[in-house]
Design a protein around this motif. Structure first.
Motif, PDB file in Angstrom:
ATOM      1  N   GLN A 123      -9.732   4.944  -8.447  1.00  0.00           N
ATOM      2  CA  GLN A 123      -8.879   4.085  -7.610  1.00  0.00           C
ATOM      3  C   GLN A 123      -7.410   4.205  -7.983  1.00  0.00           C
ATOM      4  O   GLN A 123      -6.542   4.301  -7.114  1.00  0.00           O
ATOM      5  N   GLN A 134       1.272   6.524  -6.895  1.00  0.00           N
ATOM      6  CA  GLN A 134       0.090   7.305  -7.293  1.00  0.00           C
ATOM      7  C   GLN A 134       0.410   8.794  -7.371  1.00  0.00           C
ATOM      8  O   GLN A 134      -0.101   9.509  -8.235  1.00  0.00           O
ATOM      9  N   LYS A 135       1.264   9.272  -6.474  1.00  0.00           N
ATOM     10  CA  LYS A 135       1.665  10.680  -6.524  1.00  0.00           C
ATOM     11  C   LYS A 135       2.383  10.983  -7.834  1.00  0.00           C
ATOM     12  O   LYS A 135       2.242  12.081  -8.401  1.00  0.00           O
ATOM     13  N   ASN A 159       0.710   4.066  -2.955  1.00  0.00           N
ATOM     14  CA  ASN A 159       0.428   5.477  -2.702  1.00  0.00           C
ATOM     15  C   ASN A 159       1.552   6.381  -3.201  1.00  0.00           C
ATOM     16  O   ASN A 159       1.306   7.468  -3.734  1.00  0.00           O
ATOM     17  N   HIS A 200      -6.419   8.552  -8.012  1.00  0.00           N
ATOM     18  CA  HIS A 200      -6.756   9.531  -6.977  1.00  0.00           C
ATOM     19  C   HIS A 200      -6.942   8.965  -5.570  1.00  0.00           C
ATOM     20  O   HIS A 200      -6.580   9.632  -4.598  1.00  0.00           O
ATOM     21  N   ALA A 201      -7.535   7.791  -5.443  1.00  0.00           N
ATOM     22  CA  ALA A 201      -7.924   7.290  -4.120  1.00  0.00           C
ATOM     23  C   ALA A 201      -6.729   6.669  -3.405  1.00  0.00           C
ATOM     24  O   ALA A 201      -6.183   5.651  -3.842  1.00  0.00           O
ATOM     25  N   LYS A 202      -6.324   7.278  -2.313  1.00  0.00           N
ATOM     26  CA  LYS A 202      -5.208   6.757  -1.526  1.00  0.00           C
ATOM     27  C   LYS A 202      -5.639   5.497  -0.781  1.00  0.00           C
ATOM     28  O   LYS A 202      -6.746   5.424  -0.246  1.00  0.00           O
ATOM     29  N   LEU A 203      -4.782   4.506  -0.755  1.00  0.00           N
ATOM     30  CA  LEU A 203      -5.073   3.273  -0.020  1.00  0.00           C
ATOM     31  C   LEU A 203      -4.728   3.464   1.452  1.00  0.00           C
ATOM     32  O   LEU A 203      -3.630   3.906   1.792  1.00  0.00           O
ATOM     33  N   GLU A 204      -5.660   3.124   2.302  1.00  0.00           N
ATOM     34  CA  GLU A 204      -5.448   3.267   3.749  1.00  0.00           C
ATOM     35  C   GLU A 204      -4.969   1.951   4.346  1.00  0.00           C
ATOM     36  O   GLU A 204      -5.256   0.894   3.847  1.00  0.00           O
ATOM     37  N   LYS A 245       0.828  -1.213   0.000  1.00  0.00           N
ATOM     38  CA  LYS A 245       0.000   0.000   0.000  1.00  0.00           C
ATOM     39  C   LYS A 245       0.860   1.260   0.000  1.00  0.00           C
ATOM     40  O   LYS A 245       0.544   2.237  -0.689  1.00  0.00           O
ATOM     41  N   SER A 246       1.942   1.228   0.751  1.00  0.00           N
ATOM     42  CA  SER A 246       2.833   2.384   0.788  1.00  0.00           C
ATOM     43  C   SER A 246       3.438   2.643  -0.586  1.00  0.00           C
ATOM     44  O   SER A 246       3.525   3.790  -1.039  1.00  0.00           O
ATOM     45  N   GLN A 300      -0.148  11.238 -10.609  1.00  0.00           N
ATOM     46  CA  GLN A 300      -0.838  12.526 -10.569  1.00  0.00           C
ATOM     47  C   GLN A 300       0.001  13.616 -11.228  1.00  0.00           C
ATOM     48  O   GLN A 300      -0.540  14.505 -11.897  1.00  0.00           O
TER      49      GLN A 300
END
Length: 752
Positions: A745, A446-447, A443, A748-752, A439-440, A450
């Motif tokens: 997903q 993902q940046k 994320n 844009h959507a960050k995984l928690e 997940k880290s 973007q």
């Protein structure tokens, strides 16, 4: 200001590139900076990017420990050490071996009976012992150890007489020939030894040089037997990022012949640590569990951090599959059909040549594993299966939805939600570490996506494409498809080029489909052929398109030229000329109400589906140089044609209603006209036969060794995944409402 920063600071900026930097080759280190320039803004690194950390995180170290045992299982045997110890010093062979510690290891690990690898099968011990004796004799070290080894070999002849496989005979023949050249006293005239040499030589001579070059993974378990014949420089294309080439022995052979620095780094890593006997009681996770772990890391998108561990696991698995010619390992780890089907699937996925015989075993087999394995069959194998017993469908999306029908990042997200329940053979804390790490990394990546999206959106706005009311606005969607497949953080440049070429093909396609003046369309195509920025005969819409195309393609061609070390401008222009000619031909058919033959339509439609500029441009921005000979090779041409065909047929099936209402031709309408009385449903059945056969052929191209490098083949695979996913329920490109959740997903959507 660095070259990379100059590129990233402007959207086109071709004039900002110093002439001294143009069209010159960049080494791989420079290329990494070049790609990263689109991630960096004014020298600021995107925070949290795991892939560029100089030191592994604690979670990464924890995950690596899960592979404990795999190095002893396949990469640290006496047989391997014998090969390493024979490597002469890189700068002066008279100085002795390159790895003197390997000779120490051999001496310290000789068994009381004079052998090495005690506890292995008799034939394995013979190979290991002969390998070590040859190493000692090569450097005239430890005569007493040599004599003890020879005594053991002479005593073992009766024991291995009936236990030698064809593969083992080939290896022993190679070792015996080397021993003879060193004057080892092994009674080479004895009938038993002569029989081994004759049969081994017969087998080696039966394998042509072409077979070795085209399908080297078929012989990976005995490739050292082809020592002098193998094209080791060519084989380095299969080298892992960690430097290994299939196995320790083959990495040693490759280093002997090429001096490759990555091989050297890997071999140094093998020899790190104290020289002690391998601990036979050391905990060894079952091979099937290691394979499942490797598969899960891939499904989570973090396999790139563990390439060395996964590579070693695959080597061990392949040796088990082929009956362990001379490496360590045992078939006992793969007793069940489930294990065998898993092994077949994973080895095929990574390019190993394995037989699908296990998939045809129907007695007491695991239906889920059988279905999963069937998705990796090649065309003739698939037909063989259908001619025997059909696969039983199981009500599980994982088994009925082939791997090539889903984009990577969507799969990664889905597997993260199922992760805890599926990884029941490791501890809760280990599962938590893997999930947190995945997940880290997601994320952090993902940046970067973007940033890519912002770049493409600014470019789209600067081009003025948003002012074209007739044109579909697909900048976000195109970045999504790039990020969902080429998800590795260092591929920003490839993703941006992919997205920009996709947007360009879309807006130009819409222009050609919606304008009714052949003269205006012809003027536009003429301007592209002339490539003249001063073209004045274009109307407003055409002028906006042409300026955007000219600037973008010029900028992309200059960047590609710098990366590849040769001028790529002519190649880029030719792609767009072919595409616009195909677009114009379809517009001419539409406006003159001319119905082409099916053959004419298909030949033109493969080009007009507009994948060529996207795929071929992206190939030039991976982390390796692509020679012209590769792009012109029949393997690459065939892969292009197949993926273009897949796109055209899927579009014609799912877009039939929309395009028919617009008066446009498709494969289905023309087929029905040429075959009177055929219904739409019957035509779809026929087109799906062609589609499925083409997909199977492309799957074989992707999974089997080809002249196209692995990373380039992934681009074709990525496009196939995108097409199958986007068109699985309709024309998801023209109407993407159903995909908006996936877009959110991934981007844009960050995984928690």
């Amino acid at each position: 200001m660095s070259f990379a920063t100059q590129i990233s600071s402007g959207l086109f900026a071709p004039n900002n590139i110093p002439s001294s930097k143009r069209f010159k080759p960049l080494n791989m280190g420079s290329f990494t900076q070049f790609s990263a320039g689109l991630v960096l803004r004014a020298g600021v690194k995107v925070p949290g990017t795991l892939s560029v950390q100089s030191h592994p995180s604690s979670k990464e170290v924890t995950i690596k420990k899960l592979f404990a045992g795999v190095d002893d299982a396949c990469g640290f045997s006496a047989y391997d050490m014998g090969w390493i110890a024979r490597i002469p010093h890189a700068h002066n062979p008279e100085l002795g071996p390159q790895f003197p510690q390997s000779l120490e290891w051999i001496v310290h690990n000789q068994c009381d009976d004079g052998s090495w690898d005690q506890g292995e099968e008799d034939a394995q011990r013979v190979c290991s012992t002969l390998s070590c004796v040859i190493a000692l004799k090569t450097w005239n070290r430890r005569e007493c150890s040599i004599q003890r080894g020879l005594s053991f070999l002479k005593s073992q002849r009766p024991l291995v007489h009936d236990k030698l496989t064809r593969d083992m005979e080939a290896i022993l023949h190679r070792l015996l020939q080397e021993g003879k050249s060193l004057d080892l006293e092994l009674n080479y005239d004895e009938s038993f030894v002569q029989r081994i040499c004759e049969q081994g030589q017969e087998f080696l001579q039966s394998v042509s040089n072409d077979a070795l070059d085209q399908y080297p993974t078929s012989f990976v378990h005995i490739l050292e037997a082809f020592h002098e014949r193998a094209n080791w420089q060519h084989l380095l294309r299969y080298q892992s990022s960690g430097g290994s080439l299939f196995s320790v022995t083959l990495t040693a052979c490759a280093y002997m012949h090429t001096g490759d620095k990555k091989c050297l780094r890997f071999l140094n890593g093998v020899l790190e640590g104290p020289l002690t006997k391998p601990n036979k009681n050391r905990h060894f996770r079952g091979l099937s569990q290691l394979l499942r772990l490797a598969e899960w890391l891939e499904h989570l998108g973090i396999e790139r951090f563990f390439e060395k561990e996964i590579e070693q696991t695959l080597i061990q698995a392949f040796r088990c599959w082929r009956g362990n010619a001379a490496g360590s390992g045992s078939q006992k780890h793969l007793e069940s059909f489930k294990d065998s089907a898993l092994l077949f699937r994973i080895l095929r996925r990574h390019g190993y040549e394995v037989s699908p015989d296990v998939v045809h075993q129907r007695t007491f087999c695991d239906v889920k594993e059988l279905s999963l394995a069937s998705h990796f069959l090649f065309p003739t194998e698939s037909r063989k299966m259908l001619d025997s017993t059909p696969i039983i469908d199981v009500a599980n999306e994982e088994t009925t939805f082939p791997w090539y029908n889903i984009m990577h990042r969507i799969q990664h997200i889905e597997y993260m939600t199922k992760f805890t329940a599926s990884m029941d053979f490791i501890s809760t804390s280990e599962r938590s570490s893997i999930l947190a790490f995945a997940k880290s990394d997601f994320n952090a990546c993902q940046k970067i996506y973007q940033k890519d999206l912002q770049h493409v959106m600014r470019w789209n706005e600067e081009c003025g494409f948003g002012r074209l009311g007739y044109a579909r606005q697909k900048d976000v969607f195109c970045v999504f498809t790039a990020a969902a497949t080429m998800f590795q953080p260092e591929l920003s440049m490839a993703r941006i080029v992919w997205a920009q070429m996709s947007v360009l093909t879309t807006v130009i396609d819409d222009f050609m489909d919606t304008h009714d003046s052949l003269d205006n369309l012809r003027n536009f195509c003429t301007a592209i052929r002339r490539w003249d920025p001063s073209a004045s005969e274009l109307n407003d819409d055409a002028s906006i398109l042409f300026r955007g195309l000219l600037k973008t393609v010029t900028w992309t061609a200059q960047c590609a030229s710098a990366v590849q070390g040769r001028d790529m401008t002519a190649s880029f222009r030719a792609q767009w000329e072919r595409l616009c000619d195909a677009f114009f031909r379809e517009a001419e058919w539409r406006l003159t109400n001319h119905c082409p033959s099916l053959e004419e339509y298909v030949e033109n439609g493969i080009t007009s589906f507009a994948l060529e500029p996207i795929v071929l441009s992206t190939l030039l921005f991976l982390d390796e140089k692509i020679e012209s000979a590769v792009l012109d090779h029949p393997d690459c041409i065939n892969m292009c044609r197949r993926v273009f065909t897949i796109g055209r047929l899927l579009n014609d099936i799912q877009g039939f209603d929309r395009e028919s209402s617009a008066g446009e031709f498709s494969w289905i309408t023309i087929y029905m006209k040429e075959h009177p009385g055929t219904s739409v449903e019957d035509a779809v059945v026929e087109i799906r036969k062609i589609l499925n056969a083409t997909i199977e052929e492309l799957v074989e191209d992707v999974l089997r060794p080809r002249a196209v490098p692995k990373r380039c083949k992934r681009v074709f695979e990525n496009m196939m995944r995108i097409l199958n996913f986007v068109y699985r329920k309709g024309d998801g490109y023209s109407t993407d409402a159903e995909l908006r959740g996936h877009i959110k997903q991934v981007l844009h959507a960050k995984l928690e």
